[in-house]
Write a protein that holds these residues in place. Structure first.
Motif, mmCIF file in Angstrom:
data_model
loop_
_atom_site.group_PDB
_atom_site.id
_atom_site.type_symbol
_atom_site.label_atom_id
_atom_site.label_comp_id
_atom_site.label_asym_id
_atom_site.label_seq_id
_atom_site.Cartn_x
_atom_site.Cartn_y
_atom_site.Cartn_z
ATOM 1 N N GLY A 101 42.066 -30.905 65.840
ATOM 2 C CA GLY A 101 41.475 -32.205 66.141
ATOM 3 C C GLY A 101 42.407 -33.193 66.801
ATOM 4 N N ASP A 102 43.688 -32.882 66.865
ATOM 5 C CA ASP A 102 44.636 -33.845 67.418
ATOM 6 C C ASP A 102 45.153 -33.464 68.800
ATOM 7 O OD1 ASP A 102 44.488 -35.577 65.255
ATOM 8 O OD2 ASP A 102 45.953 -34.398 64.118
ATOM 9 N N LEU A 103 44.556 -32.490 69.433
ATOM 10 C CA LEU A 103 45.021 -32.084 70.767
ATOM 11 C C LEU A 103 44.754 -33.193 71.785
ATOM 12 C CD1 LEU A 103 43.741 -28.393 70.878
ATOM 13 C CD2 LEU A 103 46.125 -29.150 70.745
ATOM 14 N N ASP A 111 35.243 -37.549 73.607
ATOM 15 C CA ASP A 111 36.542 -37.832 74.241
ATOM 16 C C ASP A 111 36.652 -37.170 75.620
ATOM 17 O OD1 ASP A 111 39.096 -39.093 74.207
ATOM 18 O OD2 ASP A 111 40.056 -37.192 73.699
ATOM 19 N N ASP A 118 36.895 -28.849 79.814
ATOM 20 C CA ASP A 118 37.930 -29.414 78.940
ATOM 21 C C ASP A 118 38.714 -28.334 78.193
ATOM 22 O OD1 ASP A 118 38.618 -32.303 77.570
ATOM 23 O OD2 ASP A 118 38.870 -30.651 76.147
ATOM 24 N N ALA A 119 40.042 -28.541 78.116
ATOM 25 C CA ALA A 119 40.920 -27.539 77.525
ATOM 26 C C ALA A 119 40.662 -27.337 76.033
ATOM 27 C CB ALA A 119 42.386 -27.943 77.739
ATOM 28 N N ARG A 120 40.140 -28.353 75.357
ATOM 29 C CA ARG A 120 39.948 -28.251 73.907
ATOM 30 C C ARG A 120 38.651 -27.550 73.523
ATOM 31 N NH1 ARG A 120 40.493 -34.545 73.539
ATOM 32 N NH2 ARG A 120 39.203 -34.138 75.385
ATOM 33 N N VAL A 146 35.456 -32.854 69.486
ATOM 34 C CA VAL A 146 36.809 -32.276 69.601
ATOM 35 C C VAL A 146 37.662 -32.550 68.356
ATOM 36 C CG1 VAL A 146 36.822 -32.377 72.139
ATOM 37 C CG2 VAL A 146 37.787 -34.281 70.828
ATOM 38 N N LYS A 147 37.280 -33.525 67.550
ATOM 39 C CA LYS A 147 38.029 -33.799 66.319
ATOM 40 C C LYS A 147 37.665 -32.803 65.221
ATOM 41 C CE LYS A 147 40.436 -37.515 67.361
ATOM 42 N NZ LYS A 147 41.856 -37.243 67.672
ATOM 43 N N THR A 148 36.362 -32.623 65.002
ATOM 44 C CA THR A 148 35.917 -31.812 63.864
ATOM 45 C C THR A 148 35.626 -30.361 64.234
ATOM 46 O OG1 THR A 148 33.554 -32.244 64.230
ATOM 47 C CG2 THR A 148 34.777 -33.871 62.928
ATOM 48 N N GLY A 149 35.432 -30.097 65.534
ATOM 49 C CA GLY A 149 35.052 -28.751 65.948
ATOM 50 C C GLY A 149 33.567 -28.471 65.795
ATOM 51 N N GLY A 150 32.801 -29.480 65.430
ATOM 52 C CA GLY A 150 31.365 -29.296 65.196
ATOM 53 C C GLY A 150 30.523 -29.480 66.451
ATOM 54 N N TYR A 189 32.983 -21.829 63.095
ATOM 55 C CA TYR A 189 34.116 -22.319 63.889
ATOM 56 C C TYR A 189 34.568 -23.686 63.374
ATOM 57 C CZ TYR A 189 36.723 -23.861 68.068
ATOM 58 O OH TYR A 189 37.686 -24.327 68.930
ATOM 59 N N ALA A 190 33.597 -24.578 63.180
ATOM 60 C CA ALA A 190 33.922 -25.934 62.728
ATOM 61 C C ALA A 190 34.604 -25.906 61.359
ATOM 62 C CB ALA A 190 32.647 -26.786 62.686
ATOM 63 N N LEU A 196 43.957 -34.867 75.566
ATOM 64 C CA LEU A 196 42.978 -34.540 76.609
ATOM 65 C C LEU A 196 43.605 -33.720 77.749
ATOM 66 C CD1 LEU A 196 40.476 -37.341 77.775
ATOM 67 C CD2 LEU A 196 40.933 -35.308 79.114
ATOM 68 N N GLU A 242 42.907 -23.141 72.576
ATOM 69 C CA GLU A 242 42.437 -24.514 72.705
ATOM 70 C C GLU A 242 43.582 -25.446 73.099
ATOM 71 O OE1 GLU A 242 41.382 -22.362 70.597
ATOM 72 O OE2 GLU A 242 39.277 -22.702 70.068
ATOM 73 N N GLY A 243 43.335 -26.281 74.097
ATOM 74 C CA GLY A 243 44.313 -27.263 74.534
ATOM 75 C C GLY A 243 45.130 -26.844 75.742
ATOM 76 N N ASP A 244 45.055 -25.573 76.119
ATOM 77 C CA ASP A 244 45.956 -25.041 77.139
ATOM 78 C C ASP A 244 45.590 -25.378 78.581
ATOM 79 O OD1 ASP A 244 47.697 -23.863 75.378
ATOM 80 O OD2 ASP A 244 46.890 -21.832 75.601
ATOM 81 N N ARG A 252 36.663 -23.870 60.117
ATOM 82 C CA ARG A 252 38.096 -23.518 60.128
ATOM 83 C C ARG A 252 38.855 -24.232 61.249
ATOM 84 N NH1 ARG A 252 35.549 -18.806 62.414
ATOM 85 N NH2 ARG A 252 36.289 -18.547 64.552
ATOM 86 N N HIS A 253 38.233 -25.248 61.866
ATOM 87 C CA HIS A 253 38.835 -25.963 63.000
ATOM 88 C C HIS A 253 39.955 -26.883 62.533
ATOM 89 C CE1 HIS A 253 38.977 -29.089 66.232
ATOM 90 N NE2 HIS A 253 38.678 -28.074 67.013
ATOM 91 N N GLY A 255 35.416 -19.056 71.046
ATOM 92 C CA GLY A 255 35.625 -19.333 69.633
ATOM 93 C C GLY A 255 34.454 -20.097 69.034
#
Lengths: 164, 164
Positions: free
Chosen positions: B21-23, A91, A38-40, A154-158, B14-15, B25, B51-53, B17-18, A45
């Motif tokens: 969350g809106d990227l 997700d 998954d891209a996210r 993917v929302k919180t990064g946790g 990481y979480a 899919l 992230e997201g790319d 400073r994340h 990181g």
């Protein structure tokens, strides 16, 4: 200019500041990460990894099939890793379809049914546990006492550990 | 504390400073990268990805087996990618052994011969071309006009395209 051209242009900037030419082949931290493509989900990181640290194995879902067992056997037997970190995520696209429908759609369009299972799943934690079970069942992977599975949000990064 | 514990501790930073969350899919750049799992090869730094790319698929060697064809079919058919970047690299572990010896060694030790080919190779460029050929031969992967293969130089950090 294609996206590929754009990313290759980026690589010239990377090479210009590259100073890691003397890193050894075996991963410094002795760990292999198996994560969804998954891209996210950016394992560097997320886990604070840098060049030289860890093997990173990725596919659709972060599932364990024959090819991940092959990669883990090579990682442990030839390159000295002993710990495995599995990462699925919220997700995930693999939660959005079923194997039968996907493989039927390809057969209808191309005339050929894929010779692989799509490995879609409906329960993230259950699929992490399934992945751990597949690793533990394979005698070609020698070190299986440090295999732990996580779900990335993917929302919180946790990151949340999946309990056995 | 295991290495896994150390990396999980990193994930908390990481979480904290994340902010992504809106990227969505589907990968923003419409590209899937297939690269070796090697610790010295960081596709994010190398290609300037964030992230997201992009989808990132990795295994021992960056080779194409059934599982990479599965992941690419899902990437293109369900998540809209149309370009594929393959990355092998210099000093690859896959150049250091042979399939027969590796599988025999596992059989001798465990009593079971692996049910997978190890996918070792002797020529980097030839294996990149082999990977492209396997992708192009698979009708379940619809977009194969933008499939390009590269060799990453672990000494210099540079990327060289493999000509067909």
């Amino acid at each position: 200019m294609s996206v590929t051209d754009e990313l290759i242009a980026n690589s010239e900037r990377y090479a210009a500041r590259h100073d890691k030419g003397d890193l050894p082949l075996p991963p410094a931290k002795g760990v292999a990460v198996v994560a969804c493509m998954d891209a996210r989900l950016n394992p560097y990181g997320l886990l604070g990894l840098t060049e030289g640290d860890a093997h990173v194995i990725r596919n659709a879902g972060g599932v364990i099939t024959a090819d991940e067992r092959r990669s883990l056997a090579i990682s442990q037997r030839l390159l000295g890793t002993t710990e495995i970190i599995l990462i699925h995520h919220t997700d995930c696209g693999m939660l959005t379809f079923g194997d039968d429908d996907f493989r039927r759609q390809i057969q209808d369009e191309t005339g050929q049914k894929p010779d692989w299972a799509a490995e879609a799943f409906t329960d993230l934690d259950a699929d992490v546990r399934q992945s751990i079970a597949r690793i533990r069942a394979d005698p070609s992977i020698p070190h299986t006492d440090q295999v732990r599975g996580f779900v990335f949000d993917v929302k919180t990064g946790g990151l949340r550990e999946v309990k056995p």
